[in-house]
Design a protein around this motif. Structure first.
Motif, PDB file in Angstrom:
ATOM      1  N   ASP A  15       0.834  -1.203   0.000  1.00 39.78           N
ATOM      2  CA  ASP A  15       0.000   0.000   0.000  1.00 39.78           C
ATOM      3  C   ASP A  15       0.867   1.251   0.000  1.00 39.78           C
ATOM      4  N   LEU A  16       1.045   1.858  -1.170  1.00 38.52           N
ATOM      5  CA  LEU A  16       1.711   3.152  -1.249  1.00 38.52           C
ATOM      6  C   LEU A  16       0.638   4.214  -1.009  1.00 38.52           C
ATOM      7  N   ALA A  17       0.513   4.608   0.247  1.00 41.63           N
ATOM      8  CA  ALA A  17      -0.572   5.508   0.638  1.00 41.63           C
ATOM      9  C   ALA A  17      -0.390   6.904   0.056  1.00 41.63           C
ATOM     10  N   VAL A  18       0.836   7.448   0.158  1.00 38.37           N
ATOM     11  CA  VAL A  18       1.123   8.796  -0.360  1.00 38.37           C
ATOM     12  C   VAL A  18       2.553   8.794  -0.886  1.00 38.37           C
ATOM     13  N   ASP A  19       2.719   9.324  -2.087  1.00 35.52           N
ATOM     14  CA  ASP A  19       4.035   9.406  -2.718  1.00 35.52           C
ATOM     15  C   ASP A  19       4.359  10.872  -2.966  1.00 35.52           C
TER      16      ASP A  19
END
Length: 543
Positions: free
Chosen positions: A309-313
């Protein structure tokens, strides 16, 4: 009026970029460049034993000086030898300009002695590959430096066509070197999402990577951890960003006893990654599926997004991203810091030397006591690297130098030579295993040639320990990993470098003190038992 040649223009341009040393093995086509180096103040040619060593030295020079490291190799085998050091600069994120001879235009694509396509050779190993033109020397080298120094840093290859060095250079264009434009701030909506995600988490872990060191934002990252009471894990090449006795320090990923480090990050409900570069250790190897990741970096995060899970990049200037989060109200998270302290103490206790014989733990403990805090230690690749990654107290970034992206054996000796040339006032040593020592032992001749005062610590166990441990874990017989049956590296000196041997901590301490007081390179060989590695290396970072 003396003719101003392309060779002179190349050398003066490199000097103007801040380059102080060019590392390499000369060719006939390099003679004009060597003469230009001889007659130009502020820059010198360093004759290495092998082009691979030249590339490794240029890599470390680029890391420590801020100017691109520069190396040279000739046609064919010179270029392929150089390629090992160039690949190292690519995956260890070091600014470099790699120069090589190239065939003149009429011979490119023809069958000729030593003739291969250097542009094709270096293309996958560099950020860019190009060749020099006599009418644009300064522009091409400025562009190479700009590319090498831009994030993520790395190598650029510039081919030097045969016959060009003696040509008259055109009148120099006005203008100084201008670096690439600074990276802008990350998207405001993503920064706000990162802040919201951090605020909502109860057990976040801060993961600091190589990118944070290169961006010089370690202090801000530590301040953010302190504001929220977040445990901190480091990648090996980020060592020095946080003191090992800091209450929030959880340890180094991937290296010795990483399963103990994992006891902390496996409890996390959020990974906040600052300058995290997966070239050292992929997220998938330590982050549990389902745990969201917030990334603050100069490049998009690289991970298996269907599973993780890449929540915020947040892609942009890392310092500005940290400033945004630091400006938000902080709340103390739900970590049991007393339990963290116990895990940390237990881990370091297991890395303490035992009383049974003389092993690598004791050798490193003695070296750490003898080497001043501002001293630089480079290390080679091997089982000892995993021990150093967790055990070695590193007061600041840049004081422990390893290759953990490219991970080439043989790195330690050339790295120490380059580190000493870049920091002549600091004590410098290398720690190498006897296997890696054999790979670049020839560079001791370089240290002798230039009177480079370095101490080479050889951990002699006559064993490629990491591979031997993996063989035994599979139940395989030991095969192909003994370096020799028994004994030491042999002889009272190698290439004129004195060898001092020790088989116990007290003798080792005495030999080290003598070595650091010697005016020139010295080898201190510690005869150690590789079985000490068995209980601490190659542990898994997650279940």
């Amino acid at each position: 009026m003396v003719k101003r040649t392309v060779a002179v223009e190349v050398v003066e341009t490199l000097r103007d970029l801040g380059v102080k040393h060019v590392f390499g093995v000369p060719s006939g086509g390099w003679v004009d460049y060597m003469e230009a180096l001889r007659t130009t103040d502020g820059i010198d040619f360093i004759l290495t034993t092998h082009e691979g060593g030249a590339g490794m030295m240029a890599d470390v020079s680029g890391r420590l000086t801020g100017a691109p490291g520069v190396c040279f190799g000739t046609y064919g085998p010179g270029a392929t030898n150089l390629a090992t050091g160039v690949g190292e600069a690519l995956l260890d994120r070091s600014p470099m300009i790699a120069l090589s001879d190239e065939m003149p235009a009429a011979m490119r694509g023809r069958t000729t002695q030593m003739g291969i396509d250097h542009q094709a050779l270096f293309a996958p190993l560099t950020k860019k590959t190009t060749r020099l033109r006599e009418d644009a020397v300064r522009e091409i080298l400025f562009d190479a430096a700009r590319t090498a120094l831009s994030l993520r840093r790395g190598p650029v290859h510039v081919g030097l066509p045969a016959g060009m060095s003696s040509l008259e250079a055109p009148e120099r264009a006005e203008g100084a070197f201008e670096p690439a434009a600074a990276l802008g701030r990350a998207d405001p909506d993503r920064l706000e999402a990162a802040a919201t995600t951090l605020a909502a988490s109860r057990r976040p872990v801060l993961a600091i990577g190589l990118g944070a060191v290169r961006a010089e934002v370690g202090a801000k990252a530590v301040a953010l951890a302190e504001a929220h009471g977040m445990p901190v894990v480091l990648t090996p090449m980020a060592k020095g960003v946080m003191a090992e006795d800091h209450p929030l320090y959880a340890g180094v990923l991937f290296h010795a006893l990483s399963d103990v480090v994992g006891e902390t990050h496996q409890q996390a409900d959020l990974i906040l990654a600052v300058g995290y570069d997966p070239v050292e250790f992929n997220y998938e190897s330590w982050v549990l599926p389902g745990v969201p990741i917030v990334s603050l970096d100069t490049e998009p995060a690289d991970l298996d997004q269907p599973t993780y899970d890449l929540a915020v990049d947040c892609v942009g200037d890392i310092g500005q991203s940290l400033d945004y989060l630091l400006a938000k109200p902080a709340d103390t998270k739900d970590w049991d810091l007393a339990a963290l302290a116990l895990r940390r103490a237990s881990m370091f206790a297991r890395l303490e030397p035992s009383n049974a014989g003389f092993g690598p733990k004791a050798a490193l403990a003695v070296l750490r006591e003898v080497l001043p805090d501002d001293g630089i230690m480079t290390c080679d690749v091997g089982a000892h690297t995993h021990l150093i990654g967790q055990l070695w107290r590193t007061p600041a970034p840049g004081l422990q130098i390893m290759t953990n992206g490219w991970s080439t054996m043989g790195f330690g000796i050339p790295a120490a030579i380059a580190a000493k040339l870049a920091n002549p006032e600091k004590p410098v040593c290398a720690v190498v295993g006897d296997g890696g020592f054999l790979m670049t032992v020839g560079e001791l001749a370089t240290a002798v040639r230039y009177g480079v005062k370095v101490v080479i610590v050889v951990l002699t166990d006559n064993d490629l320990a990491l591979i031997r441990i993996k063989q035994e874990k599979k139940g395989n017989p030991i095969y192909g990993t003994p370096v020799r049956t028994q004994g030491a590296i042999g002889g009272p000196d190698i290439f004129g470098v004195p060898v001092r041997t020790a088989a116990d901590p007290q003798t080792f301490r005495e030999r080290l003190i003598e070595a650091f007081a010697t005016d020139g390179p010295v080898i201190v060989e510690a005869i150690v038992d590789s079985r000490e590695y068995d209980g601490v290396v190659l542990h898994k970072d997650k279940p």
